[in-house]
Scaffold this active site. Sequence first.
Site, PDB file in Angstrom:
ATOM      1  N   GLU A 123       0.835  -1.207   0.000  1.00  0.00           N
ATOM      2  CA  GLU A 123       0.000   0.000   0.000  1.00  0.00           C
ATOM      3  C   GLU A 123       0.870   1.259   0.000  1.00  0.00           C
ATOM      4  OE1 GLU A 123      -3.073   1.896  -0.794  1.00  0.00           O
ATOM      5  OE2 GLU A 123      -3.561  -0.154  -0.201  1.00  0.00           O
ATOM      6  N   GLU A 175       1.420   6.344  -7.148  1.00  0.00           N
ATOM      7  CA  GLU A 175       0.328   7.250  -7.538  1.00  0.00           C
ATOM      8  C   GLU A 175       0.771   8.711  -7.490  1.00  0.00           C
ATOM      9  OE1 GLU A 175      -2.949   6.281  -4.992  1.00  0.00           O
ATOM     10  OE2 GLU A 175      -3.621   4.660  -6.311  1.00  0.00           O
TER      11      GLU A 175
END
Length: 134
Positions: free
Chosen positions: A77, A84
Site C-alpha cells: 500500500e 500514484e
Amino acid sequence: MLMASNVKPPQTGKNHNFWQSFKHAWTGLRFTFQHEQNFKFHVLIGLLVIIFSAVIQVNTTEWLWLIGVIFIVLIAELWNTAVEYIVDLLVAKQYDPLAKHIKDVSAAIVLVAAALAVIVGLIIFIPYFWQLLF
C-alpha cells in the site's frame, strides 16, 4: 535591515545520518496514514488480526506468517501510494493511458498482497474455527 530567519529551507539533498532518514520515513508513514483511506483500512484489519490471533493463541510459526503478510500488505500500500503520487506529479493532472496502466499495475500489487494475506489467514484460522465449532 532584515533579521535572519531560523526557518531552514526544505531539504533537497541526501540524508546525512540514520536519524534524519528515520524522521523522513516516519513523516511519510504519518502522511500516508492521515491521507490514504486504504492504508487506514489495512492497518485496522491488521490490528484486528493481531488481536484475534492473541485471543486464540496462535503458535509462533503462525505469528510469523501473519505478521509477515500484514507487513507485506502495508508495504504494498505504501508502494502504491508513492507510485500514484509520482505518476500524478509527472502527468500534471492530464489523462495519459500509460499513466493509468502504471497506476493500475501498482494497485494490482496491493491486490495480490491482500490475496496472499487472505489465503494465509484462511490456512491458519480455519482449523481454529473448526475446533470451536466441533
